[in-house]
Design a protein around this motif. Structure first.
Motif, PDB file in Angstrom:
ATOM      1  N   ILE A   1       0.635  -1.284   0.126  1.00 71.34           N
ATOM      2  CA  ILE A   1       0.084  -0.144   0.020  1.00 71.34           C
ATOM      3  C   ILE A   1       0.982   1.290  -0.082  1.00 71.34           C
ATOM      4  CG2 ILE A   1      -1.546   1.334   1.262  1.00 71.34           C
ATOM      5  CD1 ILE A   1      -2.620  -1.552   2.316  1.00 71.34           C
ATOM      6  N   ALA A   2       1.840   1.166   0.637  1.00 70.60           N
ATOM      7  CA  ALA A   2       2.966   2.345   0.780  1.00 70.60           C
ATOM      8  C   ALA A   2       3.394   2.620  -0.557  1.00 70.60           C
ATOM      9  CB  ALA A   2       3.986   1.866   1.712  1.00 70.60           C
ATOM     10  N   GLY A   3       3.727   1.487  -1.426  1.00 66.92           N
ATOM     11  CA  GLY A   3       4.209   1.836  -2.847  1.00 66.92           C
ATOM     12  C   GLY A   3       3.276   2.402  -3.688  1.00 66.92           C
ATOM     13  N   GLU A   4       1.898   1.919  -3.533  1.00 64.00           N
ATOM     14  CA  GLU A   4       0.824   2.471  -4.307  1.00 64.00           C
ATOM     15  C   GLU A   4       0.696   4.069  -4.099  1.00 64.00           C
ATOM     16  OE1 GLU A   4      -2.646   0.267  -3.376  1.00 64.00           O
ATOM     17  OE2 GLU A   4      -1.765  -1.595  -4.155  1.00 64.00           O
ATOM     18  N   ARG A   5       0.797   4.089  -2.674  1.00 64.63           N
ATOM     19  CA  ARG A   5       0.316   5.727  -2.057  1.00 64.63           C
ATOM     20  C   ARG A   5       1.591   6.606  -2.634  1.00 64.63           C
ATOM     21  NH1 ARG A   5      -1.490   4.243   3.779  1.00 64.63           N
ATOM     22  NH2 ARG A   5      -3.761   3.580   3.208  1.00 64.63           N
ATOM     23  N   ALA A   6       2.822   6.047  -2.638  1.00 66.59           N
ATOM     24  CA  ALA A   6       4.101   6.872  -2.965  1.00 66.59           C
ATOM     25  C   ALA A   6       3.943   7.248  -4.596  1.00 66.59           C
ATOM     26  CB  ALA A   6       5.449   6.138  -2.960  1.00 66.59           C
ATOM     27  N   ARG A   7       3.230   6.384  -5.279  1.00 65.83           N
ATOM     28  CA  ARG A   7       3.247   6.844  -6.605  1.00 65.83           C
ATOM     29  C   ARG A   7       2.051   7.788  -6.832  1.00 65.83           C
ATOM     30  NH1 ARG A   7       4.022   3.407 -11.816  1.00 65.83           N
ATOM     31  NH2 ARG A   7       5.174   5.485 -12.262  1.00 65.83           N
ATOM     32  N   ILE A   8       0.977   7.576  -6.098  1.00 70.35           N
ATOM     33  CA  ILE A   8      -0.269   8.551  -6.328  1.00 70.35           C
ATOM     34  C   ILE A   8       0.218   9.857  -5.866  1.00 70.35           C
ATOM     35  CG2 ILE A   8      -2.644   9.130  -5.275  1.00 70.35           C
ATOM     36  CD1 ILE A   8      -2.725   5.932  -5.003  1.00 70.35           C
ATOM     37  N   HIS A   9       1.020  10.055  -4.803  1.00 69.28           N
ATOM     38  CA  HIS A   9       1.442  11.435  -4.138  1.00 69.28           C
ATOM     39  C   HIS A   9       2.737  11.846  -4.753  1.00 69.28           C
ATOM     40  CE1 HIS A   9      -2.323  11.248  -1.898  1.00 69.28           C
ATOM     41  NE2 HIS A   9      -1.880  10.034  -1.352  1.00 69.28           N
TER      42      HIS A   9
ATOM     43  N   ILE B   1      -0.748  -0.155 -10.250  1.00 72.85           N
ATOM     44  CA  ILE B   1      -1.139   1.086  -9.931  1.00 72.85           C
ATOM     45  C   ILE B   1      -1.987   1.749 -11.238  1.00 72.85           C
ATOM     46  CG2 ILE B   1       0.644   2.428 -10.270  1.00 72.85           C
ATOM     47  CD1 ILE B   1      -1.317   3.179  -7.362  1.00 72.85           C
ATOM     48  N   ALA B   2      -3.023   2.235 -11.088  1.00 73.14           N
ATOM     49  CA  ALA B   2      -3.922   2.711 -12.165  1.00 73.14           C
ATOM     50  C   ALA B   2      -3.167   3.714 -13.132  1.00 73.14           C
ATOM     51  CB  ALA B   2      -5.234   3.481 -11.594  1.00 73.14           C
ATOM     52  N   ARG B   3      -3.422   3.492 -14.176  1.00 76.55           N
ATOM     53  CA  ARG B   3      -2.851   4.319 -15.335  1.00 76.55           C
ATOM     54  C   ARG B   3      -2.718   5.792 -15.198  1.00 76.55           C
ATOM     55  NH1 ARG B   3      -2.312   3.269 -20.981  1.00 76.55           N
ATOM     56  NH2 ARG B   3      -3.285   0.929 -20.453  1.00 76.55           N
ATOM     57  N   ASP B   4      -3.783   6.385 -14.335  1.00 79.38           N
ATOM     58  CA  ASP B   4      -3.736   7.824 -13.968  1.00 79.38           C
ATOM     59  C   ASP B   4      -2.386   8.188 -13.584  1.00 79.38           C
ATOM     60  OD1 ASP B   4      -6.072   7.712 -14.950  1.00 79.38           O
ATOM     61  OD2 ASP B   4      -7.296   8.280 -12.917  1.00 79.38           O
TER      62      ASP B   4
ATOM     63  N   GLY C   1       6.069   3.911 -16.480  1.00 76.24           N
ATOM     64  CA  GLY C   1       6.789   4.915 -16.232  1.00 76.24           C
ATOM     65  C   GLY C   1       8.049   4.621 -15.175  1.00 76.24           C
ATOM     66  N   LEU C   2       8.222   3.326 -15.091  1.00 75.18           N
ATOM     67  CA  LEU C   2       9.092   2.992 -13.791  1.00 75.18           C
ATOM     68  C   LEU C   2      10.469   2.679 -14.762  1.00 75.18           C
ATOM     69  CD1 LEU C   2       7.183   0.210 -11.667  1.00 75.18           C
ATOM     70  CD2 LEU C   2       7.629   2.789 -11.267  1.00 75.18           C
ATOM     71  N   ALA C   3      11.424   3.310 -14.233  1.00 75.69           N
ATOM     72  CA  ALA C   3      12.801   3.073 -14.793  1.00 75.69           C
ATOM     73  C   ALA C   3      13.870   2.273 -13.905  1.00 75.69           C
ATOM     74  CB  ALA C   3      13.239   4.506 -15.303  1.00 75.69           C
ATOM     75  N   GLY C   4      13.960   1.325 -14.242  1.00 75.56           N
ATOM     76  CA  GLY C   4      14.712   0.435 -13.263  1.00 75.56           C
ATOM     77  C   GLY C   4      16.339   0.774 -13.535  1.00 75.56           C
ATOM     78  N   VAL C   5      17.028   0.898 -12.391  1.00 74.72           N
ATOM     79  CA  VAL C   5      18.448   1.144 -12.505  1.00 74.72           C
ATOM     80  C   VAL C   5      18.898   0.085 -11.400  1.00 74.72           C
ATOM     81  CG1 VAL C   5      20.349   2.678 -11.678  1.00 74.72           C
ATOM     82  CG2 VAL C   5      18.447   3.554 -12.997  1.00 74.72           C
ATOM     83  N   ILE C   6      19.639  -0.833 -11.865  1.00 74.83           N
ATOM     84  CA  ILE C   6      20.217  -1.948 -10.761  1.00 74.83           C
ATOM     85  C   ILE C   6      21.526  -2.083 -10.766  1.00 74.83           C
ATOM     86  CG2 ILE C   6      17.718  -3.102 -11.166  1.00 74.83           C
ATOM     87  CD1 ILE C   6      19.177  -5.180 -12.970  1.00 74.83           C
ATOM     88  N   ALA C   7      22.105  -2.304  -9.725  1.00 80.27           N
ATOM     89  CA  ALA C   7      23.613  -2.491  -9.579  1.00 80.27           C
ATOM     90  C   ALA C   7      23.836  -3.757  -8.908  1.00 80.27           C
ATOM     91  CB  ALA C   7      24.140  -1.254  -8.600  1.00 80.27           C
ATOM     92  N   THR C   8      24.942  -4.320  -9.238  1.00 78.58           N
ATOM     93  CA  THR C   8      25.332  -5.842  -8.703  1.00 78.58           C
ATOM     94  C   THR C   8      26.787  -5.939  -8.681  1.00 78.58           C
ATOM     95  OG1 THR C   8      24.917  -8.156  -9.059  1.00 78.58           O
ATOM     96  CG2 THR C   8      25.131  -6.788 -10.997  1.00 78.58           C
ATOM     97  N   GLN C   9      27.383  -6.698  -7.709  1.00 76.33           N
ATOM     98  CA  GLN C   9      28.834  -7.163  -7.739  1.00 76.33           C
ATOM     99  C   GLN C   9      29.032  -8.042  -8.610  1.00 76.33           C
ATOM    100  OE1 GLN C   9      29.693  -8.576  -3.758  1.00 76.33           O
ATOM    101  NE2 GLN C   9      29.429  -6.428  -2.770  1.00 76.33           N
ATOM    102  N   ARG C  10      28.158  -9.170  -8.902  1.00 75.97           N
ATOM    103  CA  ARG C  10      28.582 -10.033  -9.608  1.00 75.97           C
ATOM    104  C   ARG C  10      27.301 -10.385 -10.551  1.00 75.97           C
ATOM    105  NH1 ARG C  10      31.052 -14.344  -7.647  1.00 75.97           N
ATOM    106  NH2 ARG C  10      30.955 -15.078 -10.014  1.00 75.97           N
ATOM    107  N   LEU C  11      27.622  -9.941 -11.783  1.00 74.02           N
ATOM    108  CA  LEU C  11      26.557 -10.311 -12.998  1.00 74.02           C
ATOM    109  C   LEU C  11      26.354 -11.732 -12.952  1.00 74.02           C
ATOM    110  CD1 LEU C  11      25.393  -8.355 -15.024  1.00 74.02           C
ATOM    111  CD2 LEU C  11      27.275  -8.495 -16.275  1.00 74.02           C
TER     112      LEU C  11
END
Ligand SMILES: Nc1ncnc2c1ncn2[C@@H]1O[C@H](COP(=O)(O)OP(=O)(O)OP(=O)(O)O)[C@@H](O)[C@H]1O
Ligand SMILES: [Mg+2]
Length: 503
Positions: free
Chosen positions: A88-96, A126-129, A175-185
């Motif tokens: 729910i916190a994730g949804e709200r973070a997007r809405i707000h 989360i809804a398209r809006d 609209g989500l742009a993933g940026v991921i980091a790893t020590q070991r591919l």
């Protein structure tokens, strides 16, 4: 108008920029061995783009909370929330449209995966809006999208891998742009890595990682050999948001610093042999018992299971090769290193991960690299030392029973239980919240209360308050009880010796 984020300089000396809008469409993978500068790079990227785009950071070590202090991100301590409330916190973070840091510090691998997945799913479903652009940065991504099954349950792995796959494969439209980091591919699930079109490759030692990197970048493996010689903070960049051909760049400075700085060599602290004995030879729980992650209230069955497990010790290959003397000598040196770390003034409040890192570095410096205990063992040593459980108890029969009971708790709580058990056995006043928090390596009094609640829920103790609001803890079945103690007291009574781990 394209938004150009300045990451640093190219090796030729011109500014190295990252096209933020292109990044939102094409995602980024950062790879480099420990200490190559990935987290620094992520921090630089987050700082430079904070005013342009909403961000969230999935932060396994709690390193990025300092960034929140400066830029106003909301820090969410995952430890304090259920999966459902995180979703729910994730949804709200997007809405707000609030930038957040999901701090996963203090959770075991299983719960880190489950809670990160819940939060990511909230962002995703989360809804398209509300599909505004957002950077989703995941440090140590191999923890959340592991290439192979580890110790965690299949369910946790599925949840977490599913959330990471959604982020990297299906996030763009939302609209989500993933940026991921790893020590070991090589440790990162292939499908997750394969969805990034931008790469920043830092220093890489292992051939298998180098080969994976070369494949992803469409380079010849021989060319990828250059990754071996990259310095800290130097990366090879490639991708539509960065550069059309491989480009060497040096990441610039950051405004904020990681909360957990790299350990540096310092003179060993002085401690008396007696202090050392009390800290290092604290009673250990029975060996080869793996505490269950979610202990059921059925204490008896668990104790039975623990007992039979203790009867079947597995062989340690290293131990088989060494003589008893060599083993003892090795143990003594490891103990000395732990003692030195614990004697540092702020040791009581540093995260276990940080202490462990420092511990491992020191073990390596002393040529004990392969002899260093693993994190689980280290946790056990540390909580016992912090809780001040001394060697005098190790022989005591009744105390053996306490050790056995402690073994149903997660490792990092066992020392707390033993600290309370000790007070109960001796009839000392019940330790205050502050004393419990300190022994746990935390400043949080609420955490101390939650720890007690948890141990009580497991059926090991009963907490009561007397008329004056002082707490009494009784050990179930053993019928040892602490004297009443003020839960709000700042200092703990000295005779408990719980401070022996710190000066
Ligand atoms: N470009 C840079 N300029 C200055 N200092 C840097 C730079 N990159 C990294 N550092 C410093 O080097 C140390 C290691 O960097 P960092 O923590 O980013 O490594 P990492 O790749 O994330 O390692 P790990 O995989 O162990 O988390 C840190 O103290 C960091 O501040
Ligand atoms: Mg890092």
């Amino acid at each position: 108008m394209a938004v150009a984020i300045e990451m640093g300089h190219t090796t030729a000396g011109s500014p190295a920029v990252l096209d933020l809008e292109e990044l939102l469409a094409t995602r980024l993978l950062v790879q480099g061995n420990s200490g190559s500068g990935k987290s620094h790079l992520l921090r630089r990227l987050l700082e430079q783009s904070a005013s342009w785009v909403q961000q969230t950071i999935i932060d396994p070590e709690g390193d990025f909370v300092t960034l929140a202090e400066r830029f106003g991100h909301l820090v969410i301590d995952a430890e304090e929330h259920t999966e459902r409330s995180l979703q729910i916190a994730g949804e709200r973070a997007r809405i707000h449209r609030v930038s957040t840091v999901l701090n996963l510090e203090g959770l075991d691998a299983e719960n880190q995966m489950r809670r990160a997945a819940a939060f990511l799913n909230g962002l995703f479903e989360i809804a398209r809006d509300h599909w505004y652009p957002m950077l989703v940065v995941v440090d140590e991504a191999q923890l959340f999208a592991p290439a192979i099954a580890g110790e965690v349950s299949d369910e946790a792995r599925k949840l977490s891998l599913g959330a990471m796959t959604n982020l990297m494969c299906r996030g763009r439209k939302r609209g989500l742009a993933g940026v991921i980091a790893t020590q070991r591919l090589a440790k990162l699930a292939k499908n997750v890595a394969a969805e990034a079109s931008n790469f920043l490759m830092g220093r890489t030692f292992l051939d298998i990682d180098m080969a994976r990197a070369a494949d992803l970048l469409g380079m010849e493996r021989r060319q990828a050999d250059a990754f071996r010689d990259l310095e800290r903070g130097h990366f090879m960049a490639l991708g539509p948001a960065l550069s059309r051909r491989p480009l060497g760049l040096r990441i610039g400075p950051t405004d904020t610093s990681p909360r957990n700085a790299t350990p540096r060599l310092m003179p060993l602290p002085e401690a008396t042999l007696e202090d050392a004995r009390a800290i290092i030879l604290a009673a250990a729980p029975p060996e080869n018992i793996r505490p269950q992650r979610r202990p059921s209230p059925d204490l008896l069955n668990q104790l039975m299971a623990a007992k039979s497990a203790a009867l079947e010790p597995g062989p340690d290959p290293l131990e088989q090769l060494l003589s008893a003397e060599e083993l003892a000598e090795r143990r003594e040196r490891v103990d000395r290193i732990l003692r030195a770390i614990l004697a540092e003034p702020d040791a009581g409040f540093r995260a276990i991960g940080v202490l462990y890192q420092e511990f491992v570095v020191r073990c390596r410096i002393e040529g004990l690299g392969s002899a260093a205990p693993d994190l689980g063992e280290f946790r056990r040593m540390l909580t016992h030392a912090r809780a001040g459980v001394g060697s005098d108890l190790a022989e005591d029969d009744a105390w053996q029973d306490v050790s056995l009971r402690a073994s149903i708790l997660p490792e990092d709580m066992q020392g707390i239980f033993m600290m309370i058990a000790r007070a109960a056995k001796e009839g000392w006043p019940c330790p205050s919240d502050a004393a419990i928090a300190r022994a746990y390596g935390s400043h949080s009094l609420r955490r101390a209360q939650r720890l007690l609640n948890y141990i009580e829920e497991q059926g090991l103790i009963v907490c009561q308050l007397d008329g004056a609001g002082r707490r009494i803890v009784t050990l179930v079945e053993l019928a040892w009880a602490t004297a009443p103690g003020d839960p709000n007291a700042e200092e703990l009574p000295t005779e408990q010796g719980c401070n022996s781990a710190s000066p």
